[in-house]
Design an enzyme around this catalytic site. Structure first.
Site, mmCIF file in Angstrom:
data_model
loop_
_atom_site.group_PDB
_atom_site.id
_atom_site.type_symbol
_atom_site.label_atom_id
_atom_site.label_comp_id
_atom_site.label_asym_id
_atom_site.label_seq_id
_atom_site.Cartn_x
_atom_site.Cartn_y
_atom_site.Cartn_z
ATOM 1 N N ASN A 1 0.865 -1.179 0.000
ATOM 2 C CA ASN A 1 0.000 0.000 0.000
ATOM 3 C C ASN A 1 0.904 1.232 0.000
ATOM 4 O O ASN A 1 1.531 1.533 1.016
ATOM 5 C CB ASN A 1 -0.902 -0.038 1.245
ATOM 6 C CG ASN A 1 -1.717 1.234 1.413
ATOM 7 O OD1 ASN A 1 -1.782 2.069 0.509
ATOM 8 N ND2 ASN A 1 -2.345 1.374 2.573
ATOM 9 N N TRP A 2 0.962 1.902 -1.124
ATOM 10 C CA TRP A 2 1.866 3.065 -1.236
ATOM 11 C C TRP A 2 1.296 4.305 -0.556
ATOM 12 O O TRP A 2 1.984 5.302 -0.424
ATOM 13 C CB TRP A 2 2.163 3.357 -2.716
ATOM 14 C CG TRP A 2 3.234 2.498 -3.286
ATOM 15 C CD1 TRP A 2 3.676 1.298 -2.787
ATOM 16 C CD2 TRP A 2 4.043 2.761 -4.452
ATOM 17 N NE1 TRP A 2 4.696 0.801 -3.579
ATOM 18 C CE2 TRP A 2 4.931 1.678 -4.599
ATOM 19 C CE3 TRP A 2 4.075 3.800 -5.388
ATOM 20 C CZ2 TRP A 2 5.869 1.613 -5.644
ATOM 21 C CZ3 TRP A 2 5.009 3.724 -6.435
ATOM 22 C CH2 TRP A 2 5.896 2.643 -6.554
ATOM 23 N N LYS A 3 0.022 4.262 -0.164
ATOM 24 C CA LYS A 3 -0.617 5.429 0.464
ATOM 25 C C LYS A 3 -0.406 6.657 -0.435
ATOM 26 O O LYS A 3 -0.384 6.525 -1.646
ATOM 27 C CB LYS A 3 -0.083 5.617 1.889
ATOM 28 C CG LYS A 3 -0.151 4.307 2.693
ATOM 29 C CD LYS A 3 0.106 4.451 4.154
ATOM 30 C CE LYS A 3 -0.046 3.101 4.849
ATOM 31 N NZ LYS A 3 0.126 3.140 6.283
ATOM 32 N N HIS B 1 -9.371 1.126 5.343
ATOM 33 C CA HIS B 1 -8.068 1.311 5.985
ATOM 34 C C HIS B 1 -8.242 2.245 7.183
ATOM 35 O O HIS B 1 -9.049 3.174 7.126
ATOM 36 C CB HIS B 1 -7.057 1.889 4.989
ATOM 37 C CG HIS B 1 -5.651 1.832 5.507
ATOM 38 N ND1 HIS B 1 -5.176 2.734 6.430
ATOM 39 C CD2 HIS B 1 -4.637 0.970 5.253
ATOM 40 C CE1 HIS B 1 -3.924 2.428 6.726
ATOM 41 N NE2 HIS B 1 -3.573 1.362 6.022
ATOM 42 N N GLU C 1 -6.561 4.608 8.201
ATOM 43 C CA GLU C 1 -6.337 6.032 7.884
ATOM 44 C C GLU C 1 -7.585 6.652 7.259
ATOM 45 O O GLU C 1 -7.871 7.828 7.459
ATOM 46 C CB GLU C 1 -5.103 6.161 6.975
ATOM 47 C CG GLU C 1 -3.825 5.909 7.773
ATOM 48 C CD GLU C 1 -2.670 5.348 6.966
ATOM 49 O OE1 GLU C 1 -2.705 5.420 5.723
ATOM 50 O OE2 GLU C 1 -1.716 4.833 7.602
ATOM 51 N N GLU D 1 -4.796 -4.861 10.786
ATOM 52 C CA GLU D 1 -3.759 -3.851 10.959
ATOM 53 C C GLU D 1 -3.986 -3.095 12.267
ATOM 54 O O GLU D 1 -4.798 -2.164 12.314
ATOM 55 C CB GLU D 1 -3.788 -2.851 9.798
ATOM 56 C CG GLU D 1 -3.543 -3.474 8.436
ATOM 57 C CD GLU D 1 -3.016 -2.442 7.425
ATOM 58 O OE1 GLU D 1 -1.936 -2.665 6.888
ATOM 59 O OE2 GLU D 1 -3.686 -1.421 7.220
ATOM 60 N N GLY E 1 3.273 2.197 10.704
ATOM 61 C CA GLY E 1 4.270 3.254 10.548
ATOM 62 C C GLY E 1 5.068 3.565 11.798
ATOM 63 O O GLY E 1 5.734 4.594 11.875
ATOM 64 N N SER F 1 3.968 -2.277 10.161
ATOM 65 C CA SER F 1 5.427 -2.372 10.345
ATOM 66 C C SER F 1 6.004 -3.724 9.933
ATOM 67 O O SER F 1 6.922 -4.232 10.581
ATOM 68 C CB SER F 1 5.806 -2.034 11.795
ATOM 69 O OG SER F 1 5.487 -0.680 12.080
ATOM 70 N N GLY G 1 3.039 -1.165 4.160
ATOM 71 C CA GLY G 1 3.063 0.249 3.808
ATOM 72 C C GLY G 1 4.464 0.689 3.420
ATOM 73 O O GLY G 1 4.925 0.458 2.307
ATOM 74 N N GLY G 2 5.158 1.310 4.362
ATOM 75 C CA GLY G 2 6.464 1.913 4.095
ATOM 76 C C GLY G 2 7.433 1.012 3.340
ATOM 77 O O GLY G 2 8.095 1.456 2.386
HETATM 78 P P1 13P Z 1 3.430 0.286 7.491
HETATM 79 O O1 13P Z 1 3.905 -0.988 6.856
HETATM 80 O O2 13P Z 1 4.157 1.496 6.968
HETATM 81 O O3 13P Z 1 3.428 0.189 8.987
HETATM 82 O O4 13P Z 1 1.915 0.507 7.046
HETATM 83 C C1 13P Z 1 0.993 -0.542 7.163
HETATM 84 C C2 13P Z 1 -0.249 -0.178 6.465
HETATM 85 O O5 13P Z 1 -1.003 0.683 6.902
HETATM 86 C C3 13P Z 1 -0.562 -0.852 5.194
HETATM 87 O O6 13P Z 1 -1.861 -0.609 4.789
#
Ligand code: 13P
Length: 248
Positions: free
Chosen positions: A8-10, A92, A94, A163, A169, A208, A229-230
């Protein structure tokens, strides 16, 4: 069940970063797991071209609950499908936090996505305060209850991502026992709701996930992949996670 490594590149990436998708495919042309990247909507078309006739699938990060209409700035499931996406993330944390999305809205989005022929990746997860209060399983139960379609019998098209909000993050993750407990709970809940097909639904862990902890997390029962994510932004990191998952 083939495992799924989803990135997920957000809200990250411009056309300059399309090279990461190319590099990922060059390094992992035939991965031992399914491989999905969900870039921002502006990069879906470009990434679909790169991924053509390859093992890389492309997804969206959100869709509107309606099929079309007067919703400035939003994107529909049908548009994602038309652009070449095969998956979409809905609910998600967020989006739930930044946009006040309720579970009822997430369910409507999931149903619209499934109707458009997309695989829906439905996210759930507790906050740190909820975990500290011992409410984790109750929160997950409520989110599953409200966010999932009432009936569903195709295990291929519905994916659940667990999650924990406090693990996103932050570099912090639940213990493997805690991941196991929640994933077992999600599996049991899905089986009660959907019956036997739920045994084949993929449950992703997210929060993470890094090359250094991926193998341990993937060895946990009922973890059928990751939502990253990251670490999905760099082909080398995501590739290492893909490789770790391919060995399970
Ligand atoms: P991180 O891997 O950056 O913690 O993010 C997880 C995430 O929210 C994937 O949707």
């Amino acid at each position: 069940m083939r495992k799924l490594a989803a990135g997920n590149w957000k809200m990250n990436g411009t056309s300059a970063e399309l090279g990461e998708a190319r590099a990922l495919l060059t390094a992992h042309p035939t991965p031992g797991c399914d491989m999905l990247l969900c870039p921002p909507a502006t990069l879906i078309g470009g990434m679909v071209q790169i991924a053509e006739r390859s093992a890389l699938m492309i997804g969206g990060q959100d869709c509107h609950a309606a099929q079309n209409g007067a919703h400035t700035g939003d994107i529909s499931a049908l548009m994602l499908k038309d652009a070449g996406a095969s998956h979409v993330i809905v609910g998600h944390s967020e989006r739930r936090a930044d946009h006040g999305e309720s579970s009822a809205l997430v369910r409507a989005k999931a149903i619209t996505a499934l109707t458009a022929g997309l695989v829906a990746i439905v996210c759930v997860g507790e906050t740190e305060a909820q975990r500290n209060a011992g409410e984790t399983l109750a929160v997950i139960a409520m989110q599953l209850e409200g966010s999932l379609p009432l009936a569903h019998d195709n295990p291929e098209s519905l994916v659940i991502a667990y999650e924990p909000v406090w693990a996103i993050g932050t570099g912090r993750t639940p213990t493997l026992a805690e991941v196991a407990e929640v994933h077992r709970f999600i599996r049991d809940t899905l089986i009660r709701r959907f019956g036997d097909p739920a045994r084949q639904m993929r449950l992703l862990y997210g929060g993470s996930v890094k090359p250094g902890n991926a193998a341990d997390i993937f060895a946990v029962p009922n973890v059928d992949g990751a939502l990253v994510g990251g670490a999905s932004l760099k082909a080398s990191d995501f590739g290492a996670i893909v490789a770790a998952l391919g060995h399970h």
